[in-house]
Scaffold this motif. Sequence first.
Motif, PDB file in Angstrom:
ATOM      1  N   THR A   1      52.850 -45.284  32.182  1.00  0.00           N
ATOM      2  CA  THR A   1      53.140 -45.502  30.757  1.00  0.00           C
ATOM      3  C   THR A   1      54.531 -44.998  30.407  1.00  0.00           C
ATOM      4  O   THR A   1      55.230 -45.605  29.577  1.00  0.00           O
ATOM      5  N   GLU A   2      54.971 -43.911  31.041  1.00  0.00           N
ATOM      6  CA  GLU A   2      56.334 -43.410  30.800  1.00  0.00           C
ATOM      7  C   GLU A   2      57.371 -44.379  31.344  1.00  0.00           C
ATOM      8  O   GLU A   2      58.438 -44.565  30.748  1.00  0.00           O
ATOM      9  N   ARG A   3      57.058 -45.017  32.461  1.00  0.00           N
ATOM     10  CA  ARG A   3      57.977 -46.019  33.012  1.00  0.00           C
ATOM     11  C   ARG A   3      58.096 -47.212  32.078  1.00  0.00           C
ATOM     12  O   ARG A   3      59.190 -47.772  31.902  1.00  0.00           O
ATOM     13  N   ILE A   4      56.974 -47.625  31.463  1.00  0.00           N
ATOM     14  CA  ILE A   4      57.020 -48.739  30.517  1.00  0.00           C
ATOM     15  C   ILE A   4      57.863 -48.375  29.297  1.00  0.00           C
ATOM     16  O   ILE A   4      58.674 -49.180  28.817  1.00  0.00           O
ATOM     17  N   MET A   5      57.693 -47.162  28.788  1.00  0.00           N
ATOM     18  CA  MET A   5      58.488 -46.730  27.638  1.00  0.00           C
ATOM     19  C   MET A   5      59.966 -46.648  28.007  1.00  0.00           C
ATOM     20  O   MET A   5      60.835 -46.994  27.193  1.00  0.00           O
ATOM     21  N   GLN A   6      60.277 -46.192  29.204  1.00  0.00           N
ATOM     22  CA  GLN A   6      61.671 -46.156  29.653  1.00  0.00           C
ATOM     23  C   GLN A   6      62.233 -47.565  29.766  1.00  0.00           C
ATOM     24  O   GLN A   6      63.378 -47.835  29.389  1.00  0.00           O
ATOM     25  N   TRP A   7      61.415 -48.496  30.263  1.00  0.00           N
ATOM     26  CA  TRP A   7      61.844 -49.896  30.374  1.00  0.00           C
ATOM     27  C   TRP A   7      62.103 -50.499  28.999  1.00  0.00           C
ATOM     28  O   TRP A   7      62.999 -51.336  28.841  1.00  0.00           O
ATOM     29  N   PHE A   8      61.328 -50.074  27.998  1.00  0.00           N
ATOM     30  CA  PHE A   8      61.437 -50.660  26.665  1.00  0.00           C
ATOM     31  C   PHE A   8      62.668 -50.166  25.908  1.00  0.00           C
ATOM     32  O   PHE A   8      63.102 -50.809  24.953  1.00  0.00           O
ATOM     33  N   ARG A   9      63.236 -49.036  26.293  1.00  0.00           N
ATOM     34  CA  ARG A   9      64.395 -48.513  25.569  1.00  0.00           C
ATOM     35  C   ARG A   9      65.536 -49.509  25.616  1.00  0.00           C
ATOM     36  O   ARG A   9      65.682 -50.277  26.574  1.00  0.00           O
ATOM     37  N   PRO A  10      66.396 -49.531  24.568  1.00  0.00           N
ATOM     38  CA  PRO A  10      67.498 -50.512  24.511  1.00  0.00           C
ATOM     39  C   PRO A  10      68.369 -50.446  25.756  1.00  0.00           C
ATOM     40  O   PRO A  10      68.701 -49.373  26.255  1.00  0.00           O
ATOM     41  N   GLN A  11      68.725 -51.630  26.240  1.00  0.00           N
ATOM     42  CA  GLN A  11      69.577 -51.735  27.415  1.00  0.00           C
ATOM     43  C   GLN A  11      71.006 -52.048  26.981  1.00  0.00           C
ATOM     44  O   GLN A  11      71.248 -52.723  25.990  1.00  0.00           O
ATOM     45  N   PRO A  12      71.998 -51.591  27.743  1.00  0.00           N
ATOM     46  CA  PRO A  12      73.393 -51.814  27.339  1.00  0.00           C
ATOM     47  C   PRO A  12      73.836 -53.251  27.438  1.00  0.00           C
ATOM     48  O   PRO A  12      74.684 -53.701  26.677  1.00  0.00           O
ATOM     49  N   ASP A  13      73.278 -53.990  28.390  1.00  0.00           N
ATOM     50  CA  ASP A  13      73.718 -55.374  28.567  1.00  0.00           C
ATOM     51  C   ASP A  13      72.936 -56.290  27.660  1.00  0.00           C
ATOM     52  O   ASP A  13      71.749 -56.137  27.464  1.00  0.00           O
ATOM     53  N   LYS A  14      73.624 -57.257  27.089  1.00  0.00           N
ATOM     54  CA  LYS A  14      73.010 -58.245  26.189  1.00  0.00           C
ATOM     55  C   LYS A  14      72.459 -59.392  27.016  1.00  0.00           C
ATOM     56  O   LYS A  14      73.137 -59.939  27.868  1.00  0.00           O
ATOM     57  N   GLU A  15      71.210 -59.750  26.719  1.00  0.00           N
ATOM     58  CA  GLU A  15      70.600 -60.864  27.423  1.00  0.00           C
ATOM     59  C   GLU A  15      71.002 -62.173  26.758  1.00  0.00           C
ATOM     60  O   GLU A  15      71.026 -62.291  25.539  1.00  0.00           O
ATOM     61  N   GLN A  16      71.314 -63.142  27.585  1.00  0.00           N
ATOM     62  CA  GLN A  16      71.740 -64.441  27.088  1.00  0.00           C
ATOM     63  C   GLN A  16      70.523 -65.341  26.894  1.00  0.00           C
ATOM     64  O   GLN A  16      69.591 -65.325  27.684  1.00  0.00           O
ATOM     65  N   GLU A  17      70.533 -66.106  25.799  1.00  0.00           N
ATOM     66  CA  GLU A  17      69.453 -67.056  25.545  1.00  0.00           C
ATOM     67  C   GLU A  17      69.509 -68.180  26.572  1.00  0.00           C
ATOM     68  O   GLU A  17      70.578 -68.648  26.962  1.00  0.00           O
ATOM     69  N   GLU A  18      68.373 -68.606  27.034  1.00  0.00           N
ATOM     70  CA  GLU A  18      68.282 -69.687  27.990  1.00  0.00           C
ATOM     71  C   GLU A  18      67.518 -70.848  27.386  1.00  0.00           C
ATOM     72  O   GLU A  18      66.721 -70.670  26.476  1.00  0.00           O
ATOM     73  N   SER A  19      67.785 -72.017  27.932  1.00  0.00           N
ATOM     74  CA  SER A  19      67.076 -73.201  27.431  1.00  0.00           C
ATOM     75  C   SER A  19      65.595 -73.077  27.725  1.00  0.00           C
ATOM     76  O   SER A  19      65.197 -72.710  28.833  1.00  0.00           O
ATOM     77  N   PRO A  20      64.726 -73.365  26.742  1.00  0.00           N
ATOM     78  CA  PRO A  20      63.297 -73.201  26.942  1.00  0.00           C
ATOM     79  C   PRO A  20      62.634 -74.300  27.750  1.00  0.00           C
ATOM     80  O   PRO A  20      61.471 -74.200  28.088  1.00  0.00           O
TER      81      PRO A  20
END
Length: 508
Positions: A486-505
Amino acid sequence: MMSDTRYRLHPISALLNFLKGLKELVLPFLILFGANLLQGEGLPGRDLESLITYGAGAAVLLFLLAAGIIKWRRFVYWFEEGELRIEYGLFVKKKRYIPFERIQSLDYTEGIFHRPLGLVRVKVETAGGQGEGAEAELTAVPRADAARIEEVIEHAKNRVLGNGVSKETAGETAVAEENRREAAREIYRISSKELLILAATSGGIGVVLSGLAVFLTQFSEVIPYEMIYSEVMVFLRFGALIVALTVFISLLIIWLVSLALTIFSNYRFTILANDENIIITRGLLEKKRITLPFKRIQAIRVTENPLRELFGYAAVTVESAGGSAAEMGGEKIRLLPLVKRRDMLPVLERLFPETDWSPEFFKAPPRSVRFYYRVDFLWILPGAAALSYFFFPYGLLAFLAVPLSVALGIWQHRTAGWSAGRRQLTLRTRAISKQTMYVMRKRIQSAEVRQSWFQSRKKVATIQVTVKSGILGAAVRVEHLEKQDTERIMQWFRPQPDKEQEESPIQK
């Protein structure tokens, strides 16, 4: 096409308004008039009380009819200054202005009164909707007018006519928009076999019985229970075989009704998609079409009840942000009402290619298995003991719930799991049905870890993730996972520095 010309609904709207009001009163009418007939020995109008009752009923019907006609006459809509404008009301005139840029989709419904006349009911869904219903509804308009409304909105969104673009350019853009709409390709169509299995395992009999229970509780004061009880006691004298046969036939009829309703509702269930929207159509007597923008989709939930799981079938629902699209079938939007798992993955991969549909799960630790069933003992054991005491020796059968509860807990423990990729979280849990939720990190509204004193002793915890859906949101909770997980999931959920690019659905 942008003008202040006022448009009216088709005159059939008056009848539809009347029937809508009548639908809300049909149960009270049946109860009141039925009780009056029983008290009057089946002959209406024998006394003053009966005349008053039937006269009041006729007056209510006339009032509903007049209200339906007035509502139709006072309802107008038009397009002006980049808005869909609606005006309605008799004593209190109401106006509603909906900017075109806020309109996400137009959902169409063709009922039994619409289809012979070439009409549709149009629901306007906006970006600000929170599951409370459509922003606006046009009860009955010709298909050509519905197409014109959609065309006007598309033109306004692209700012063709408002920016001084030539008529030739506007015409080319309109053609391009029309071609884009026609480019929606079929992704899935339910087969006859799947439709029959869906109807047979839908649980519609429970809906019918629960509706009957609500009916009895709402009008219990006017139901002649004494007379019904006496009739039942007379019927019971025919013997257990006749009673059992009658109950079986009654349940069979209810099941057949629910079977027919499910088939009518999901007939020719079809999914089409383009680069922006998923389009779902279904229905036999009442044909519905819903447009679901990809950008509204917050999570995908795959549900497998034990019976369907045994034969390799699953259902897929969508958690959607805002709008009343859930009216396609319940509280959730059914993307795939029933499909074989081997056929489900290709459909989902075409619709959502960025999602990993076969992640590697981390399971709950073996030491947490007791948490899944020991709480049930708090009510199972006292209840079984009480039944055994008062209904000995048959009450001893209640203790069979103990091993069943343990077996269910072990089953739930083996199902629970999680997986976190670079951008996606997948959670799997089970109450009775197995549920797997796939959600992108950018769609998660909140993540929370809960740990009781008993869990802390075993170093396990519960994770809950919430996404935007309707008013309250939708949550999935996986219980008794490894605390470090559960701590790993919370760490994963924290804001990341890199911006994710939108992809075609949609895969090209």
